[in-house]
Motif scaffolding. Structure first.
Motif, PDB file in Angstrom:
ATOM      1  N   GLU A  46      27.210  -2.503 -15.958  1.00 11.98           N
ATOM      2  CA  GLU A  46      28.289  -2.047 -16.841  1.00 11.98           C
ATOM      3  C   GLU A  46      28.745  -0.644 -16.448  1.00 11.98           C
ATOM      4  OE1 GLU A  46      26.694  -2.642 -20.781  1.00 11.98           O
ATOM      5  OE2 GLU A  46      27.544  -4.668 -20.882  1.00 11.98           O
ATOM      6  N   ASN A  47      27.806   0.186 -16.004  1.00 19.07           N
ATOM      7  CA  ASN A  47      28.164   1.524 -15.529  1.00 19.07           C
ATOM      8  C   ASN A  47      29.037   1.446 -14.273  1.00 19.07           C
ATOM      9  OD1 ASN A  47      27.952   4.413 -15.676  1.00 19.07           O
ATOM     10  ND2 ASN A  47      26.615   4.300 -13.889  1.00 19.07           N
ATOM     11  N   GLU A  48      28.923   0.364 -13.517  1.00 16.44           N
ATOM     12  CA  GLU A  48      29.740   0.139 -12.319  1.00 16.44           C
ATOM     13  C   GLU A  48      31.021  -0.634 -12.642  1.00 16.44           C
ATOM     14  OE1 GLU A  48      29.288   1.423  -9.260  1.00 16.44           O
ATOM     15  OE2 GLU A  48      27.637   2.533 -10.172  1.00 16.44           O
ATOM     16  N   ASN A  49      31.326  -0.775 -13.935  1.00 18.41           N
ATOM     17  CA  ASN A  49      32.597  -1.329 -14.405  1.00 18.41           C
ATOM     18  C   ASN A  49      32.678  -2.864 -14.370  1.00 18.41           C
ATOM     19  OD1 ASN A  49      34.968  -0.540 -15.676  1.00 18.41           O
ATOM     20  ND2 ASN A  49      36.170  -0.746 -13.824  1.00 18.41           N
ATOM     21  N   TYR A  50      31.528  -3.544 -14.445  1.00 15.26           N
ATOM     22  CA  TYR A  50      31.519  -4.997 -14.533  1.00 15.26           C
ATOM     23  C   TYR A  50      31.378  -5.436 -15.982  1.00 15.26           C
ATOM     24  CZ  TYR A  50      30.783  -5.160  -9.505  1.00 15.26           C
ATOM     25  OH  TYR A  50      30.924  -5.018  -8.150  1.00 15.26           O
ATOM     26  N   VAL A  51      31.907  -6.612 -16.297  1.00 14.02           N
ATOM     27  CA  VAL A  51      31.636  -7.256 -17.578  1.00 14.02           C
ATOM     28  C   VAL A  51      30.359  -8.061 -17.364  1.00 14.02           C
ATOM     29  CG1 VAL A  51      32.418  -8.970 -19.246  1.00 14.02           C
ATOM     30  CG2 VAL A  51      34.068  -7.413 -18.185  1.00 14.02           C
ATOM     31  N   VAL A  52      29.358  -7.855 -18.219  1.00  6.80           N
ATOM     32  CA  VAL A  52      28.061  -8.498 -18.029  1.00  6.80           C
ATOM     33  C   VAL A  52      27.756  -9.409 -19.205  1.00  6.80           C
ATOM     34  CG1 VAL A  52      25.587  -8.116 -17.714  1.00  6.80           C
ATOM     35  CG2 VAL A  52      27.234  -6.519 -16.702  1.00  6.80           C
ATOM     36  N   ILE A  53      27.395 -10.657 -18.878  1.00  8.64           N
ATOM     37  CA  ILE A  53      26.897 -11.601 -19.872  1.00  8.64           C
ATOM     38  C   ILE A  53      25.489 -11.990 -19.443  1.00  8.64           C
ATOM     39  CG2 ILE A  53      29.143 -12.439 -20.653  1.00  8.64           C
ATOM     40  CD1 ILE A  53      28.892 -14.780 -18.757  1.00  8.64           C
ATOM     41  N   THR A  54      24.675 -12.430 -20.393  1.00 12.14           N
ATOM     42  CA  THR A  54      23.279 -12.713 -20.066  1.00 12.14           C
ATOM     43  C   THR A  54      22.843 -14.067 -20.611  1.00 12.14           C
ATOM     44  OG1 THR A  54      22.443 -11.617 -22.048  1.00 12.14           O
ATOM     45  CG2 THR A  54      22.671 -10.254 -20.081  1.00 12.14           C
ATOM     46  N   ALA A  55      21.769 -14.553 -20.007  1.00  7.95           N
ATOM     47  CA  ALA A  55      21.076 -15.750 -20.489  1.00  7.95           C
ATOM     48  C   ALA A  55      19.602 -15.560 -20.179  1.00  7.95           C
ATOM     49  CB  ALA A  55      21.611 -16.998 -19.804  1.00  7.95           C
ATOM     50  N   SER A  56      18.738 -16.101 -21.031  1.00  6.58           N
ATOM     51  CA  SER A  56      17.305 -15.894 -20.837  1.00  6.58           C
ATOM     52  C   SER A  56      16.562 -17.163 -20.434  1.00  6.58           C
ATOM     53  CB  SER A  56      16.676 -15.305 -22.105  1.00  6.58           C
ATOM     54  OG  SER A  56      16.912 -16.159 -23.194  1.00  6.58           O
ATOM     55  N   ASP A  57      17.283 -18.268 -20.265  1.00  9.69           N
ATOM     56  CA  ASP A  57      16.658 -19.499 -19.785  1.00  9.69           C
ATOM     57  C   ASP A  57      17.682 -20.341 -19.035  1.00  9.69           C
ATOM     58  OD1 ASP A  57      17.963 -21.494 -21.650  1.00  9.69           O
ATOM     59  OD2 ASP A  57      16.941 -20.255 -23.136  1.00  9.69           O
ATOM     60  N   GLY A  58      17.198 -21.368 -18.363  1.00 13.28           N
ATOM     61  CA  GLY A  58      18.058 -22.180 -17.518  1.00 13.28           C
ATOM     62  C   GLY A  58      19.133 -22.938 -18.270  1.00 13.28           C
ATOM     63  N   ASN A  59      18.781 -23.513 -19.412  1.00 15.87           N
ATOM     64  CA  ASN A  59      19.767 -24.283 -20.175  1.00 15.87           C
ATOM     65  C   ASN A  59      20.920 -23.418 -20.668  1.00 15.87           C
ATOM     66  OD1 ASN A  59      18.470 -26.763 -19.882  1.00 15.87           O
ATOM     67  ND2 ASN A  59      17.128 -26.366 -21.627  1.00 15.87           N
ATOM     68  N   SER A  60      20.601 -22.244 -21.201  1.00 18.47           N
ATOM     69  CA  SER A  60      21.682 -21.369 -21.672  1.00 18.47           C
ATOM     70  C   SER A  60      22.471 -20.813 -20.490  1.00 18.47           C
ATOM     71  CB  SER A  60      21.148 -20.255 -22.573  1.00 18.47           C
ATOM     72  OG  SER A  60      20.222 -19.446 -21.902  1.00 18.47           O
ATOM     73  N   ALA A  61      21.817 -20.625 -19.344  1.00 21.21           N
ATOM     74  CA  ALA A  61      22.538 -20.168 -18.147  1.00 21.21           C
ATOM     75  C   ALA A  61      23.577 -21.201 -17.731  1.00 21.21           C
ATOM     76  CB  ALA A  61      21.558 -19.918 -17.003  1.00 21.21           C
ATOM     77  N   LEU A  62      23.190 -22.476 -17.697  1.00 20.20           N
ATOM     78  CA  LEU A  62      24.135 -23.531 -17.334  1.00 20.20           C
ATOM     79  C   LEU A  62      25.295 -23.608 -18.322  1.00 20.20           C
ATOM     80  CD1 LEU A  62      21.709 -26.339 -16.127  1.00 20.20           C
ATOM     81  CD2 LEU A  62      23.385 -25.076 -14.741  1.00 20.20           C
ATOM     82  N   GLN A  63      24.996 -23.465 -19.608  1.00 21.11           N
ATOM     83  CA  GLN A  63      26.059 -23.477 -20.620  1.00 21.11           C
ATOM     84  C   GLN A  63      27.031 -22.316 -20.399  1.00 21.11           C
ATOM     85  OE1 GLN A  63      23.982 -23.419 -24.336  1.00 21.11           O
ATOM     86  NE2 GLN A  63      23.476 -25.597 -24.270  1.00 21.11           N
ATOM     87  N   ARG A  64      26.485 -21.125 -20.128  1.00 23.91           N
ATOM     88  CA  ARG A  64      27.343 -19.953 -19.934  1.00 23.91           C
ATOM     89  C   ARG A  64      28.148 -20.050 -18.646  1.00 23.91           C
ATOM     90  NH1 ARG A  64      25.898 -14.786 -22.978  1.00 23.91           N
ATOM     91  NH2 ARG A  64      28.157 -14.873 -23.156  1.00 23.91           N
ATOM     92  N   ILE A  65      27.555 -20.644 -17.608  1.00 18.40           N
ATOM     93  CA  ILE A  65      28.281 -20.818 -16.349  1.00 18.40           C
ATOM     94  C   ILE A  65      29.497 -21.698 -16.578  1.00 18.40           C
ATOM     95  CG2 ILE A  65      28.183 -21.916 -14.075  1.00 18.40           C
ATOM     96  CD1 ILE A  65      25.224 -20.892 -13.933  1.00 18.40           C
ATOM     97  N   HIS A  66      29.305 -22.775 -17.319  1.00 17.77           N
ATOM     98  CA  HIS A  66      30.410 -23.709 -17.548  1.00 17.77           C
ATOM     99  C   HIS A  66      31.438 -23.176 -18.556  1.00 17.77           C
ATOM    100  CE1 HIS A  66      28.824 -26.739 -14.946  1.00 17.77           C
ATOM    101  NE2 HIS A  66      27.656 -26.701 -15.564  1.00 17.77           N
TER     102      HIS A  66
END
Length: 91
Positions: A46-66
């Motif tokens: 975020e300090n480098e000016n990116y928008v950051v989203i997070t996930a803490s497991d594989g299932n939520s990562a796949l949901q966020r990717i899609h």
């Protein structure tokens, strides 16, 4: 800060720290089950000016990717429910 110029010689704005101030921010999905690592990486990116989203497991990562369609995914290999290699193959 430097002025950016188009090929026709007209100015197209200013650039600061490598980012055009009118440019859309890129989104990065961070996936890790360690909240401390997520926090450190989020703060840095975020300090480098990116928008950051997070996930803490594989299932939520796949949901966020899609649903979020991030520009980049930083993926931990050892996650509690699905390893990072399997997620990479799925995407």
């Amino acid at each position: 800060m430097e002025n950016l110029w188009k090929a026709d010689g007209n100015s197209c704005g200013y650039q600061e720290r490598g980012y055009d101030k009118y440019m859309t921010k890129e989104t990065i999905l961070l996936v890790d089950d360690d909240p401390e690592i997520l926090s450190i990486l989020r703060d840095y990116l975020e300090n480098e000016n990116y928008v950051v989203i997070t996930a803490s497991d594989g299932n939520s990562a796949l949901q966020r990717i899609h649903s979020e369609r991030p520009d980049c995914v930083v993926l931990d290999i050892m996650l509690p429910d699905e390893d990072g290699w399997a997620i990479t193959r799925t995407v």
